[in-house]
Design a protein around this motif. Structure first.
Motif, mmCIF file in Angstrom:
data_model
loop_
_atom_site.group_PDB
_atom_site.id
_atom_site.type_symbol
_atom_site.label_atom_id
_atom_site.label_comp_id
_atom_site.label_asym_id
_atom_site.label_seq_id
_atom_site.Cartn_x
_atom_site.Cartn_y
_atom_site.Cartn_z
ATOM 1 N N UNK A 168 -103.265 -1.341 -74.695
ATOM 2 C CA UNK A 168 -102.399 -2.499 -74.399
ATOM 3 C C UNK A 168 -102.719 -3.664 -75.327
ATOM 4 N N UNK A 169 -103.996 -3.984 -75.475
ATOM 5 C CA UNK A 169 -104.392 -5.134 -76.296
ATOM 6 C C UNK A 169 -104.009 -4.919 -77.757
ATOM 7 N N UNK A 170 -104.095 -3.692 -78.218
ATOM 8 C CA UNK A 170 -103.703 -3.380 -79.593
ATOM 9 C C UNK A 170 -102.192 -3.521 -79.765
ATOM 10 N N UNK A 171 -101.426 -2.947 -78.843
ATOM 11 C CA UNK A 171 -99.968 -2.927 -78.977
ATOM 12 C C UNK A 171 -99.330 -4.286 -78.725
ATOM 13 N N UNK A 172 -99.761 -4.981 -77.669
ATOM 14 C CA UNK A 172 -99.079 -6.210 -77.244
ATOM 15 C C UNK A 172 -99.768 -7.498 -77.694
ATOM 16 N N UNK A 173 -101.057 -7.432 -77.977
ATOM 17 C CA UNK A 173 -101.764 -8.667 -78.328
ATOM 18 C C UNK A 173 -102.364 -8.639 -79.724
ATOM 19 N N UNK A 174 -102.281 -7.515 -80.416
ATOM 20 C CA UNK A 174 -102.817 -7.444 -81.771
ATOM 21 C C UNK A 174 -104.328 -7.538 -81.823
ATOM 22 N N UNK A 175 -105.005 -7.140 -80.735
ATOM 23 C CA UNK A 175 -106.467 -7.218 -80.647
ATOM 24 C C UNK A 175 -107.045 -5.809 -80.690
ATOM 25 N N UNK A 176 -107.916 -5.574 -81.675
ATOM 26 C CA UNK A 176 -108.604 -4.291 -81.736
ATOM 27 C C UNK A 176 -109.962 -4.428 -81.041
ATOM 28 N N UNK A 177 -110.187 -3.576 -80.045
ATOM 29 C CA UNK A 177 -111.456 -3.622 -79.325
ATOM 30 C C UNK A 177 -111.768 -2.226 -78.808
ATOM 31 N N UNK A 178 -112.872 -2.098 -78.108
ATOM 32 C CA UNK A 178 -113.264 -0.821 -77.506
ATOM 33 C C UNK A 178 -113.514 -1.040 -76.018
ATOM 34 N N UNK A 179 -113.527 0.050 -75.267
ATOM 35 C CA UNK A 179 -113.716 -0.076 -73.818
ATOM 36 C C UNK A 179 -115.074 -0.664 -73.466
ATOM 37 N N UNK A 180 -116.069 -0.484 -74.329
ATOM 38 C CA UNK A 180 -117.410 -1.023 -74.053
ATOM 39 C C UNK A 180 -117.459 -2.538 -74.218
ATOM 40 N N UNK A 181 -116.429 -3.117 -74.844
ATOM 41 C CA UNK A 181 -116.377 -4.575 -75.025
ATOM 42 C C UNK A 181 -115.438 -5.240 -74.032
ATOM 43 N N UNK A 182 -115.026 -4.504 -72.996
ATOM 44 C CA UNK A 182 -114.120 -5.049 -71.980
ATOM 45 C C UNK A 182 -114.829 -5.065 -70.629
ATOM 46 N N UNK A 183 -114.713 -6.186 -69.930
ATOM 47 C CA UNK A 183 -115.202 -6.320 -68.558
ATOM 48 C C UNK A 183 -114.007 -6.585 -67.652
ATOM 49 N N UNK A 184 -113.861 -5.786 -66.603
ATOM 50 C CA UNK A 184 -112.791 -6.012 -65.633
ATOM 51 C C UNK A 184 -113.267 -7.033 -64.606
ATOM 52 N N UNK A 185 -112.425 -8.024 -64.310
ATOM 53 C CA UNK A 185 -112.748 -9.053 -63.318
ATOM 54 C C UNK A 185 -111.614 -9.144 -62.306
ATOM 55 N N UNK A 186 -111.785 -10.016 -61.327
ATOM 56 C CA UNK A 186 -110.725 -10.203 -60.329
ATOM 57 C C UNK A 186 -109.688 -11.222 -60.787
ATOM 58 N N UNK A 187 -109.767 -11.658 -62.031
ATOM 59 C CA UNK A 187 -108.796 -12.610 -62.567
ATOM 60 C C UNK A 187 -109.474 -13.618 -63.472
ATOM 61 N N UNK A 188 -108.672 -14.502 -64.042
ATOM 62 C CA UNK A 188 -109.201 -15.465 -65.014
ATOM 63 C C UNK A 188 -110.271 -16.365 -64.417
ATOM 64 N N UNK A 189 -110.107 -16.741 -63.144
ATOM 65 C CA UNK A 189 -111.077 -17.657 -62.571
ATOM 66 C C UNK A 189 -112.448 -17.006 -62.411
ATOM 67 N N UNK A 190 -112.492 -15.719 -62.051
ATOM 68 C CA UNK A 190 -113.799 -15.074 -61.988
ATOM 69 C C UNK A 190 -114.401 -14.956 -63.376
#
Length: 478
Positions: A168-190
């Motif tokens: 998604x980040x590559x296609x819609x936001x032009x951001x190249x990353x890997x799953x190890x550099x992503x943290x899932x949170x409960x939203x922006x405030x968390x």
């Protein structure tokens, strides 16, 4: 003789009640003993009798004292017994701690909405039900069985969701990353909470936009951070201001919302984006980029986040589903260097052992489904329509009384009121008329601004809601 502090922000009656409770707990007034009369105590303390009456009422409500006609006021024997015992002063605990409550205006808005569900809501920053893909999500939940494993999830987040986010980040936001550099949170405030608590220390100086929704989040003050302003004009922040703040205050981090900023709706120009990245890199300053609104561009244009053109890795990127799919999913994400992700994942695991896996599974399925692109297109079209309804209502109901720039994306309209009015009085008058909005001072601006959020209100309520606001405004400028 103890006297209440008239310079304190705590009301006199509360000070007196606390003082008497302390004397009772120390045994200076044993169970069953008679307290001084209201009149006598008022004379001793140099206050009005009505103040003492309020203090006694506070103690009576906690069961500490009891009053009987003709017998005066005594320390409760039932509560204290032979050995003094009493319940904790929960009010004192509620007022303590280092985490501050919401700002008063936001608490008042929440109270008004809970008391009057029919209130027209221009305050809430969430999507209305008709803007969310409720049927599509229900369909996905019917098709997929999310019960294969209900133990604790990976503290960094559900792996298939992180994998879907990479695409998604590559296609819609032009951001190249890997799953190890992503943290899932409960939203922006968390995400922001974890950053302020784990990557910064009390006393650190940070730069935030002015006005900014960050001013409405007491978590910054709770973390003991010193906030310094980056004024926002029609083209966003002025990057050279960062250099000035760094020289004067040694700021350690920059918080920005460059695409359709909350609350102003402004879009940071390309020239300023490049300059912002250049200065941050020169000074070695990390940027926290919150990007909830880019995909709401009404023309469907690609709005590149700063992270997509960040050659030096200065940016922690925050996103969520709240403003593009459904607020209730409570799914957000953070893209950051792996060391930062590991640190924050460890902290988050101490808080809640990770998010519930079921909404993460739903989000992952929706993100890779054929429903995602149509949802974005429908959302843009409906948000633009609601914005146009709002503009039409403002022009009709408030000619000459309000100024604004027309946003090309996002969910907010930032308005300057031409007449000088008191924020608190305007909000209260609006509530009486059946409409809520957010006064601009909540976001750090001077009084005389308001933020109308048009994503929550029903289409048929936008015109009547602005008419009610106009009526409230005119009541104050008669």
């Amino acid at each position: 003789m103890w006297k209440p502090d008239r310079q304190s922000q705590k009301p006199l009656y509360e000070q007196i009640a606390d003082h008497l409770e302390q004397k009772i707990s120390y045994g200076e007034f044993p169970p069953g003993s008679l307290l001084p009369s209201e009149r006598k105590l008022a004379e001793q303390l140099g206050v009005n009798r009505s103040t003492v009456i309020l203090a006694f009422a506070e103690l009576r409500s906690m069961g500490i004292i009891e009053s009987r006609s003709g017998s005066g006021t005594r320390v409760s024997q039932y509560k204290w017994g032979a050995t003094p015992r009493h319940t904790p002063n929960w009010k004192r605990y509620a007022e303590g701690g280092s985490f501050l409550p919401n700002v008063p205006f936001l608490r008042r808005i929440r109270e008004a909405l809970s008391q009057t569900p029919s209130m027209i809501d221009f305050a809430s920053g969430e999507l209305s039900g008709d803007l969310s893909p409720m049927n599509e999500i229900a369909m996905l939940m019917d098709e997929h069985h999310y019960t294969s494993y209900l133990g604790y999830a990976n503290p960094q987040g559900y792996i298939p969701l992180r994998q879907a986010l990479v695409a998604y980040l590559d296609q819609y936001r032009g951001i190249q990353t890997t799953e190890s550099s992503i943290l899932i949170t409960s939203g922006s405030q968390q995400s922001l909470f974890l950053i302020t608590q784990c990557l910064l220390s009390p006393g650190d100086a940070v730069a935030i936009e002015d006005p900014s929704y960050c001013y409405s989040l007491p978590m910054f003050q709770s973390a003991g951070l010193r906030l310094f302003r980056l004024p926002v004009d029609r083209d966003g922040v002025r990057p050279e201001d960062i250099r000035t703040l760094y020289k004067k205050h040694r700021i350690k981090m920059i918080f920005t919302n460059p695409n359709y900023q909350n609350p102003t709706g402004t879009f940071l120009t390309d020239e300023r984006r490049n300059k912002l990245l250049e200065i941050a890199s020169e000074l070695g300053l990390p940027i926290v980029e919150d990007d909830p609104y880019s995909l709401t561009d009404y023309e469907g244009e690609f709005c590149p986040p700063l992270k997509s053109v960040d050659p030096h890795g200065n940016i922690i990127y925050i996103g969520s589903f709240s403003k593009i799919v459904a607020s209730g999913l409570r799914i957000g994400w953070m893209v950051a260097p792996h060391a930062i992700v590991e640190r924050l994942a460890d902290a988050r695991q101490q808080m809640d052992f990770g998010l519930s896996v079921i909404p993460q599974q739903v989000a992952a399925q929706f993100l890779i489904s054929s429903h995602f692109e149509p949802q974005l297109n429908r959302l843009r079209m409906q948000l633009r329509y609601k914005r146009d309804l709002l503009i039409e209502a403002l022009q009709k109901e408030l000619p000459g009384l309000i100024q604004y720039n027309i946003p090309q994306g996002g969910i907010h309209m930032w308005c300057k009121l031409v007449p000088e009015v008191n924020d608190a009085k305007l909000l209260e008058e609006g509530i009486k008329k059946g409409v809520v909005f957010v006064p601009g001072s909540v976001y750090g601006s001077d009084s005389g601004y308001v933020r109308f959020t048009f994503a929550r209100a029903k289409e048929e309520d936008i015109g009547p809601g602005i008419a009610a606001f106009a009526e409230a405004l005119r009541e104050l400028i008669k």
